[in-house]
Design a protein around this motif. Sequence first.
Motif, PDB file in Angstrom:
ATOM      1  N   GLU A  24       4.113   7.203   2.104  1.00 47.87           N
ATOM      2  CA  GLU A  24       3.910   6.174   3.119  1.00 47.87           C
ATOM      3  C   GLU A  24       3.712   4.825   2.459  1.00 47.87           C
ATOM      4  OE1 GLU A  24       3.441   7.193   6.492  1.00 47.87           O
ATOM      5  OE2 GLU A  24       3.907   9.241   5.863  1.00 47.87           O
ATOM      6  N   GLN A  25       4.395   3.826   2.983  1.00 47.75           N
ATOM      7  CA  GLN A  25       4.221   2.458   2.475  1.00 47.75           C
ATOM      8  C   GLN A  25       3.842   1.528   3.623  1.00 47.75           C
ATOM      9  OE1 GLN A  25       7.773   0.261   1.407  1.00 47.75           O
ATOM     10  NE2 GLN A  25       6.722  -0.760  -0.276  1.00 47.75           N
ATOM     11  N   ILE A  26       2.880   0.649   3.356  1.00 44.15           N
ATOM     12  CA  ILE A  26       2.498  -0.391   4.312  1.00 44.15           C
ATOM     13  C   ILE A  26       2.618  -1.745   3.608  1.00 44.15           C
ATOM     14  CG2 ILE A  26       0.540  -1.423   5.556  1.00 44.15           C
ATOM     15  CD1 ILE A  26       1.504   0.979   7.046  1.00 44.15           C
ATOM     16  N   VAL A  27       3.336  -2.663   4.247  1.00 49.02           N
ATOM     17  CA  VAL A  27       3.486  -4.026   3.743  1.00 49.02           C
ATOM     18  C   VAL A  27       2.893  -4.963   4.794  1.00 49.02           C
ATOM     19  CG1 VAL A  27       5.131  -5.832   3.103  1.00 49.02           C
ATOM     20  CG2 VAL A  27       5.600  -3.438   2.496  1.00 49.02           C
ATOM     21  N   SER A  61       8.046   5.095   5.897  1.00 48.88           N
ATOM     22  CA  SER A  61       7.699   6.455   5.486  1.00 48.88           C
ATOM     23  C   SER A  61       8.955   7.191   5.087  1.00 48.88           C
ATOM     24  CB  SER A  61       7.048   7.224   6.645  1.00 48.88           C
ATOM     25  OG  SER A  61       5.909   6.542   7.102  1.00 48.88           O
ATOM     26  N   VAL A  62       8.839   7.992   4.038  1.00 53.17           N
ATOM     27  CA  VAL A  62       9.964   8.825   3.631  1.00 53.17           C
ATOM     28  C   VAL A  62       9.455  10.254   3.452  1.00 53.17           C
ATOM     29  CG1 VAL A  62       9.689   7.989   1.250  1.00 53.17           C
ATOM     30  CG2 VAL A  62      11.769   9.177   1.906  1.00 53.17           C
ATOM     31  N   ILE A 115       0.880  -1.176   0.000  1.00 52.21           N
ATOM     32  CA  ILE A 115       0.000   0.000   0.000  1.00 52.21           C
ATOM     33  C   ILE A 115       0.916   1.225   0.000  1.00 52.21           C
ATOM     34  CG2 ILE A 115      -1.746   1.320   1.256  1.00 52.21           C
ATOM     35  CD1 ILE A 115      -2.628  -1.296   2.620  1.00 52.21           C
ATOM     36  N   VAL A 116       0.771   2.086  -1.003  1.00 49.48           N
ATOM     37  CA  VAL A 116       1.605   3.291  -1.096  1.00 49.48           C
ATOM     38  C   VAL A 116       0.687   4.499  -1.255  1.00 49.48           C
ATOM     39  CG1 VAL A 116       3.391   4.506  -2.405  1.00 49.48           C
ATOM     40  CG2 VAL A 116       3.537   2.029  -2.122  1.00 49.48           C
ATOM     41  N   GLN A 117       0.889   5.493  -0.411  1.00 50.31           N
ATOM     42  CA  GLN A 117       0.059   6.688  -0.487  1.00 50.31           C
ATOM     43  C   GLN A 117       0.848   7.916  -0.058  1.00 50.31           C
ATOM     44  OE1 GLN A 117      -2.310   4.568   2.745  1.00 50.31           O
ATOM     45  NE2 GLN A 117      -3.040   6.659   3.045  1.00 50.31           N
ATOM     46  N   THR A 118       0.437   9.076  -0.573  1.00 47.15           N
ATOM     47  CA  THR A 118       1.014  10.331  -0.097  1.00 47.15           C
ATOM     48  C   THR A 118       0.240  10.778   1.134  1.00 47.15           C
ATOM     49  OG1 THR A 118      -0.419  11.708  -1.487  1.00 47.15           O
ATOM     50  CG2 THR A 118       1.669  10.964  -2.452  1.00 47.15           C
ATOM     51  N   PHE A 119       0.847  11.688   1.905  1.00 44.85           N
ATOM     52  CA  PHE A 119       0.273  12.099   3.194  1.00 44.85           C
ATOM     53  C   PHE A 119       0.687  13.532   3.478  1.00 44.85           C
ATOM     54  CE2 PHE A 119       0.893  12.625   7.800  1.00 44.85           C
ATOM     55  CZ  PHE A 119      -0.302  12.154   8.322  1.00 44.85           C
TER      56      PHE A 119
END
Lengths: 162, 162
Positions: A102-105, A120-121, A86-90
Amino acid sequence: MKLRINAPAGTPFIDTEREFDAPRELVHRAFLEPELIVQWLGPRKYRMTLDKWDARPGGEYRYVHGNDEGQFAFHGVFHSTDVDNIVQTFEFEAWPGHVSLEQIVIEDIGSGRSRVRGHSVYQSVADRDGMVESGMSEGMDDGYNRLEELLARLAHPVGATS
Amino acid sequence: MKLRINAPAGTPFIDTEREFDAPRELVHRAFLEPELIVQWLGPRKYRMTLDKWDARPGGEYRYVHGNDEGQFAFHGVFHSTDVDNIVQTFEFEAWPGHVSLEQIVIEDIGSGRSRVRGHSVYQSVADRDGMVESGMSEGMDDGYNRLEELLARLAHPVGATS
């Protein structure tokens, strides 16, 4: 297992990890479905209201955490929504122009359990440091405790016979 | 002014900067409008084809650079599209799962000229290094030279009287 947070000095990264006693498909749903996300994301003292929630690649989201003392709004877009990516901006609207990726694995670790890894980067080391100093770890710990409770309710509904 | 690229060792960042002899509104259009972006983005030897191009917050894009020798596809989503803050995700489909967050800031530097600053952040230092080693600087230099030519054509159309 408690939440583990790793934010090495001098880098723009935050890595998190926590295990949950629920299958990855259920955890995946809890990250994407609007009626589930509002039940756990963020500190327990706030109510979460969804303004937009379109959890698919290219979908936008915007939500507000609030109580009588104040309101805090966040928005971004989903780049991908796969269970292992799951990759999204924040962006926190009170700190406009500072966007993170943001990435969720979500991993299957056997016996019906899952590991959730976050990566998160930020656009700068200073932005990352600002987020760490804002108390994000407490809010995130609170949220993940609520997620654990939600997953237990979903896996073992009250009144269900088994 | 030639393209300047700064990619400090050990960081996941790439910063770029170049000035153009065109007003910022025109440069902004060249980054967002589908009929303009295809005329300059990427190496001169490739034709650019848009599969999706929806340049607004939450909009998706996908494009292909190609010639008889091969094709290279890229996709992502726009987080914001302001002249001083275009933010989008970026993924090269031949390197799936490696997403970067790209920012473009277009500044008015007077006399009808603009400065374009790019700030990219990758999910790891290794990802950033891989992008630098892929020859992105040559492709980007080529593209920005084409952008300069496009902006000159738009500012001074052939056959126009002034």
